[in-house]
Write a protein that holds these residues in place. Sequence first.
Motif, PDB file in Angstrom:
ATOM      1  N   LEU A  84       0.824  -1.204   0.000  1.00 52.25           N
ATOM      2  CA  LEU A  84       0.000   0.000   0.000  1.00 52.25           C
ATOM      3  C   LEU A  84       0.861   1.259   0.000  1.00 52.25           C
ATOM      4  O   LEU A  84       0.477   2.291  -0.555  1.00 52.25           O
ATOM      5  CB  LEU A  84      -0.917   0.016   1.234  1.00 52.25           C
ATOM      6  N   ALA A  85       2.024   1.160   0.636  1.00 59.99           N
ATOM      7  CA  ALA A  85       2.892   2.330   0.770  1.00 59.99           C
ATOM      8  C   ALA A  85       3.540   2.752  -0.544  1.00 59.99           C
ATOM      9  O   ALA A  85       4.253   3.754  -0.588  1.00 59.99           O
ATOM     10  CB  ALA A  85       3.966   2.068   1.829  1.00 59.99           C
ATOM     11  N   ASP A  86       3.286   2.009  -1.609  1.00 59.06           N
ATOM     12  CA  ASP A  86       3.765   2.445  -2.924  1.00 59.06           C
ATOM     13  C   ASP A  86       2.972   3.649  -3.443  1.00 59.06           C
ATOM     14  O   ASP A  86       3.431   4.351  -4.353  1.00 59.06           O
ATOM     15  CB  ASP A  86       3.646   1.301  -3.946  1.00 59.06           C
ATOM     16  N   ASN A  87       1.799   3.859  -2.881  1.00 57.54           N
ATOM     17  CA  ASN A  87       0.923   4.931  -3.344  1.00 57.54           C
ATOM     18  C   ASN A  87       0.347   5.695  -2.155  1.00 57.54           C
ATOM     19  O   ASN A  87       0.404   5.230  -1.015  1.00 57.54           O
ATOM     20  CB  ASN A  87      -0.221   4.348  -4.180  1.00 57.54           C
ATOM     21  N   LYS A  88      -0.215   6.853  -2.403  1.00 55.82           N
ATOM     22  CA  LYS A  88      -0.839   7.637  -1.358  1.00 55.82           C
ATOM     23  C   LYS A  88      -2.068   6.912  -0.802  1.00 55.82           C
ATOM     24  O   LYS A  88      -2.804   6.263  -1.551  1.00 55.82           O
ATOM     25  CB  LYS A  88      -1.271   9.011  -1.885  1.00 55.82           C
ATOM     26  N   GLY A  89      -2.269   7.011   0.504  1.00 54.05           N
ATOM     27  CA  GLY A  89      -3.429   6.376   1.114  1.00 54.05           C
ATOM     28  C   GLY A  89      -3.313   6.366   2.622  1.00 54.05           C
ATOM     29  O   GLY A  89      -2.654   7.239   3.220  1.00 54.05           O
ATOM     30  N   PHE A  90      -3.921   5.358   3.255  1.00 52.13           N
ATOM     31  CA  PHE A  90      -3.951   5.263   4.711  1.00 52.13           C
ATOM     32  C   PHE A  90      -3.528   3.870   5.160  1.00 52.13           C
ATOM     33  O   PHE A  90      -3.792   2.874   4.482  1.00 52.13           O
ATOM     34  CB  PHE A  90      -5.365   5.546   5.238  1.00 52.13           C
ATOM     35  N   PHE A  91      -2.876   3.824   6.320  1.00 55.48           N
ATOM     36  CA  PHE A  91      -2.602   2.544   6.949  1.00 55.48           C
ATOM     37  C   PHE A  91      -3.908   1.875   7.348  1.00 55.48           C
ATOM     38  O   PHE A  91      -4.890   2.549   7.691  1.00 55.48           O
ATOM     39  CB  PHE A  91      -1.730   2.725   8.201  1.00 55.48           C
ATOM     40  N   ASN A  92      -3.913   0.549   7.313  1.00 52.01           N
ATOM     41  CA  ASN A  92      -5.041  -0.227   7.803  1.00 52.01           C
ATOM     42  C   ASN A  92      -4.916  -0.330   9.327  1.00 52.01           C
ATOM     43  O   ASN A  92      -3.990  -0.947   9.842  1.00 52.01           O
ATOM     44  CB  ASN A  92      -5.037  -1.622   7.164  1.00 52.01           C
ATOM     45  N   THR A  93      -5.835   0.285  10.027  1.00 50.09           N
ATOM     46  CA  THR A  93      -5.773   0.317  11.493  1.00 50.09           C
ATOM     47  C   THR A  93      -5.737  -1.084  12.082  1.00 50.09           C
ATOM     48  O   THR A  93      -4.953  -1.371  13.003  1.00 50.09           O
ATOM     49  CB  THR A  93      -6.974   1.095  12.059  1.00 50.09           C
ATOM     50  N   ALA A  94      -6.567  -1.972  11.557  1.00 51.06           N
ATOM     51  CA  ALA A  94      -6.652  -3.322  12.123  1.00 51.06           C
ATOM     52  C   ALA A  94      -5.336  -4.076  12.003  1.00 51.06           C
ATOM     53  O   ALA A  94      -4.918  -4.765  12.942  1.00 51.06           O
ATOM     54  CB  ALA A  94      -7.771  -4.101  11.437  1.00 51.06           C
ATOM     55  N   SER A  95      -4.660  -3.955  10.874  1.00 54.89           N
ATOM     56  CA  SER A  95      -3.412  -4.701  10.709  1.00 54.89           C
ATOM     57  C   SER A  95      -2.325  -4.175  11.631  1.00 54.89           C
ATOM     58  O   SER A  95      -1.544  -4.951  12.206  1.00 54.89           O
ATOM     59  CB  SER A  95      -2.952  -4.691   9.249  1.00 54.89           C
ATOM     60  N   VAL A  96      -2.261  -2.859  11.826  1.00 54.86           N
ATOM     61  CA  VAL A  96      -1.248  -2.283  12.722  1.00 54.86           C
ATOM     62  C   VAL A  96      -1.496  -2.719  14.164  1.00 54.86           C
ATOM     63  O   VAL A  96      -0.572  -3.163  14.871  1.00 54.86           O
ATOM     64  CB  VAL A  96      -1.235  -0.751  12.617  1.00 54.86           C
ATOM     65  N   LEU A  97      -2.734  -2.626  14.627  1.00 55.55           N
ATOM     66  CA  LEU A  97      -3.028  -2.963  16.018  1.00 55.55           C
ATOM     67  C   LEU A  97      -2.895  -4.461  16.285  1.00 55.55           C
ATOM     68  O   LEU A  97      -2.448  -4.866  17.358  1.00 55.55           O
ATOM     69  CB  LEU A  97      -4.430  -2.480  16.395  1.00 55.55           C
ATOM     70  N   MET A  98      -3.241  -5.281  15.302  1.00 60.48           N
ATOM     71  CA  MET A  98      -3.084  -6.721  15.493  1.00 60.48           C
ATOM     72  C   MET A  98      -1.615  -7.099  15.604  1.00 60.48           C
ATOM     73  O   MET A  98      -1.215  -7.895  16.470  1.00 60.48           O
ATOM     74  CB  MET A  98      -3.739  -7.484  14.345  1.00 60.48           C
ATOM     75  N   ALA A  99      -0.783  -6.521  14.746  1.00 60.65           N
ATOM     76  CA  ALA A  99       0.655  -6.801  14.821  1.00 60.65           C
ATOM     77  C   ALA A  99       1.229  -6.318  16.148  1.00 60.65           C
ATOM     78  O   ALA A  99       2.024  -7.019  16.790  1.00 60.65           O
ATOM     79  CB  ALA A  99       1.382  -6.148  13.654  1.00 60.65           C
TER      80      ALA A  99
END
Length: 245
Positions: A51-66
């Motif tokens: 996703l970080a190849d383009n403009k956008g937003f982090f996925n909240t669920a994936s960050v908090l789960m990790a």
Amino acid sequence: GIAQSAADFLYTEVWPPYDTYTDLAAIIKANNVYSNNTRNTVLAAYMNYNLADNKGFFNTASVLMANAVIFAFGGSHLELGEHMLGKEYFPNNNLEMKDDLKKSLITYYDFLVSYQNLLRDGGSFNTVALASTDTKMAVTSWPATSGAIAAVGKKVGSSQVIHLINFKDSKSQNWRDNSGVQTVPGMIKDAGLKLSSSTAVKNIWYASPDMIGGASRTLNYIQKGDHVTFTLPALQYWSMIIVEY
């Protein structure tokens, strides 16, 4: 050799093939062994990489789960500078944090500090015999599996720590969640649990970074024979139960 040196902590960058939540935990546990439990681990683990190849937003669920997995196993996550890191090229700031992620990260890091004695100051991981007494959730011992709640046990002094990490609605076991498909886990409330324990319990309490700012709550329990039953107030991503003997 590094683990036996004078380094203050152990730093590991996580890349394929170490792609699962179970791999994150295994790296931290291996580092503990290498250092004879004298050094904690910092993981550089870049989220939503594609996703970080383009403009956008982090996925909240994936960050908090990790983070739930990393923190529960006593590690910490190199993820924040001028912005959250999605690439090893730190100037890349294509992805932004949504407001819910900004708010949750403050609570998660407060939780990591508040309970550091249980999370990061020694102890030994173990397997606990914990089961659900109703149909609200299925509990399995770590390693993580989609569709169930993973229970992580750790003996710290005279207390048994139990981390519950919610993979019930998990779309993937890939911690990096390259394409941002991980979903927010459904809230589980007032779930009955039964713990096998032949030792007399003195107290049970609970805390979660997802609930009331991480504040702790004492739980009522009933001990009969070699089992203790109690009710888990709530579980979204991660809840911690402490059984004091």
